[in-house]
Scaffold this motif. Sequence first.
Motif, PDB file in Angstrom:
ATOM      1  N   GLN A  88     -38.347 -62.470  10.269  1.00  8.66           N
ATOM      2  CA  GLN A  88     -37.658 -63.232   9.213  1.00  8.66           C
ATOM      3  C   GLN A  88     -38.695 -63.978   8.386  1.00  8.66           C
ATOM      4  N   HIS A  89     -39.738 -64.448   9.077  1.00  2.48           N
ATOM      5  CA  HIS A  89     -40.888 -65.030   8.395  1.00  2.48           C
ATOM      6  C   HIS A  89     -41.902 -63.904   8.194  1.00  2.48           C
ATOM      7  N   GLY A  90     -42.126 -63.552   6.923  1.00  2.00           N
ATOM      8  CA  GLY A  90     -42.869 -62.332   6.611  1.00  2.00           C
ATOM      9  C   GLY A  90     -44.306 -62.312   7.093  1.00  2.00           C
ATOM     10  N   ASP A  91     -44.890 -63.482   7.325  1.00  4.17           N
ATOM     11  CA  ASP A  91     -46.288 -63.519   7.779  1.00  4.17           C
ATOM     12  C   ASP A  91     -46.387 -63.648   9.301  1.00  4.17           C
ATOM     13  N   GLU A  92     -45.265 -63.485   9.996  1.00  2.00           N
ATOM     14  CA  GLU A  92     -45.270 -63.537  11.465  1.00  2.00           C
ATOM     15  C   GLU A  92     -44.965 -62.132  11.961  1.00  2.00           C
ATOM     16  N   HIS A  93     -46.040 -61.338  12.134  1.00  2.00           N
ATOM     17  CA  HIS A  93     -45.887 -59.889  12.279  1.00  2.00           C
ATOM     18  C   HIS A  93     -45.640 -59.412  13.700  1.00  2.00           C
ATOM     19  N   THR A 134     -46.010 -63.442   3.304  1.00  2.00           N
ATOM     20  CA  THR A 134     -45.587 -64.830   3.118  1.00  2.00           C
ATOM     21  C   THR A 134     -44.436 -65.149   4.066  1.00  2.00           C
ATOM     22  N   ARG A 135     -44.324 -66.411   4.406  1.00  4.85           N
ATOM     23  CA  ARG A 135     -43.242 -66.880   5.268  1.00  4.85           C
ATOM     24  C   ARG A 135     -41.885 -66.639   4.603  1.00  4.85           C
ATOM     25  N   ARG A 136     -41.803 -67.016   3.324  1.00  2.33           N
ATOM     26  CA  ARG A 136     -40.515 -66.990   2.621  1.00  2.33           C
ATOM     27  C   ARG A 136     -40.245 -65.630   2.001  1.00  2.33           C
ATOM     28  N   CYS A 173     -37.528 -63.113  16.501  1.00  2.00           N
ATOM     29  CA  CYS A 173     -38.962 -63.080  16.825  1.00  2.00           C
ATOM     30  C   CYS A 173     -39.810 -63.808  15.778  1.00  2.00           C
ATOM     31  N   HIS A 174     -40.616 -64.736  16.242  1.00  2.94           N
ATOM     32  CA  HIS A 174     -41.458 -65.550  15.356  1.00  2.94           C
ATOM     33  C   HIS A 174     -42.877 -65.679  15.887  1.00  2.94           C
ATOM     34  N   GLU A 175     -43.710 -66.363  15.095  1.00  2.00           N
ATOM     35  CA  GLU A 175     -45.058 -66.723  15.555  1.00  2.00           C
ATOM     36  C   GLU A 175     -45.352 -68.167  15.158  1.00  2.00           C
ATOM     37  N   PHE A 176     -46.178 -68.819  15.948  1.00  2.00           N
ATOM     38  CA  PHE A 176     -46.557 -70.207  15.644  1.00  2.00           C
ATOM     39  C   PHE A 176     -48.073 -70.294  15.567  1.00  2.00           C
TER      40      PHE A 176
HETATM   41 ZN   LIG Z   1     -41.157 -68.197  12.152  1.00  2.00          ZN
END
Ligand SMILES: [Zn+2]
Length: 494
Positions: A88-93, A134-136, A173-176
């Motif tokens: 969903q956040h484009g830069d969290e692959h 990008t995130r957005r 699924c995300h990344e931090f």
């Molecule tokens: Zn995220």
Amino acid sequence: MRMHATILLAALAFAAVSQAAVDPPNPYPGLRPASYEAMLEILRKADEQPFVTVSEEAKTTQGRSVLLVRMNRGGDKAVWRIFFIGAQHGDEHAGKDALLKLITDICAKPERLPEDVDLYMVPMANPDGSAADTRRNANGVDLNRDHVELSQPETQALHRIARRVMPHVSVDCHEFGRDSSDYGARGWDEWPLIMMDTANHPLFDPALYEAGLRWVNDAKGAMAEAGFNYCRYIVGDAPPDGEVRHSTVDIDDARNGLGAYGGLSFIIESGQKRGQADVQQDLGLRVAAYEKLLWRFIEDRTHRDADMAAVAAARQRPPGPVVPTNYFWARTTPGVEMIKVIESATSAVIEVPAYNYMDTRVIKKSVPAASAYLVEVAAAAPIGDLLGRHGIAFEVTTTPLVVEVERVRLVRVEDKEDPVYERYANRVIVERLKPAQQAFAAGSLRVDLGALPPVERLRATLLLEPCQMYGLYQYPVFRATVGPDGLLPVARAR
Ligand SMILES: [Zn+2]
């Protein structure tokens, strides 16, 4: 002398644990983030398999497709429905690339997918963001804060799928940033390579929260065995004095937004080191950690019958007599929790006291459940559209109505962080007025909660309850519907 004692205590509190070898070696060293075009090619090939279906669920602003992959080898025997969402956040692959790898692996060896699993995946939920890294999305919207408004084609698609599939398990699924600035300032990286937590809104069925936490905790053994630093998802500022908590207790993200459909719902976050020259050099390691967690949902049957029963019960359970409206994380346990961090210079793992580790969800205030919500004509258009995007049934009145309702007045929306809690920007502060008869003109909306199935009743309450601390009026489009006297356009009928 006194000063000396203080220093000694501090030193003891920071006692280092002698331990190195932070992360296992990267098993897929050459792995790079899959592009949108690479994803299309993977899904085109997968679609050739008889048990795979690929469908377009939305078009993005820039004309890319939001694609859903369904894998089902058992037909009607596939009773355990899973919904995985990537990027969903484009830069969290990492989640996206783990899902694409999962799809490729199942296509290469179909028997890996058990016949009792009905697997749905949107590997790239934000294709415009992924393409631009990008995130957005291309409209500048953070999709994982859009699960109340559903203003974007991507989030609308995720909810349409959820309503069609009604998954037992959703995983977002995300990344931090493992080397975020406040940890970095202390010379640390965050310890976890990957974290997971469950949906946690206090109005959700408590049995689902327990079942969700069991998944979170049960993964610890397998993750430790594989060498992956794994813990329950924590957010916040660096210890010892920063506040550490298990993320928000709000419904604008996918974990809680999709959890509102009464299934088990999770967020997974893998850790990027954003300060390194090539953020993706260890992508393969993050993907491997992801695979371990994702496959558990497919393969682990230990509590499957109990989980399916809990989900079925939650979806049939009429909501309780009260609606929590003000709630937050707090610390209710005396003593100090220790959390692990990595000393950046030495890679040593040390344990640090976290004085402000918030371990419990606390409900500060509730209101009695309404029997119906009434929406004034002036706000009927935007709120009717909102309910439509959420698939919640409502009635447009054709004759004037006089109803005894409780009105709620907006006191303020906190645009900045609350100085007491040091968080909670956008909190909506309201005042309840005494019940009174009120005329609603024809064209008003009436949401009769008693007439809705339990899941829709819960979701209508989450969206419309005017006393909600994070209610609709944090969003400009709905703040614009507040009357000049501060009266909110949605009234509660008891
Ligand atoms: Zn995220």
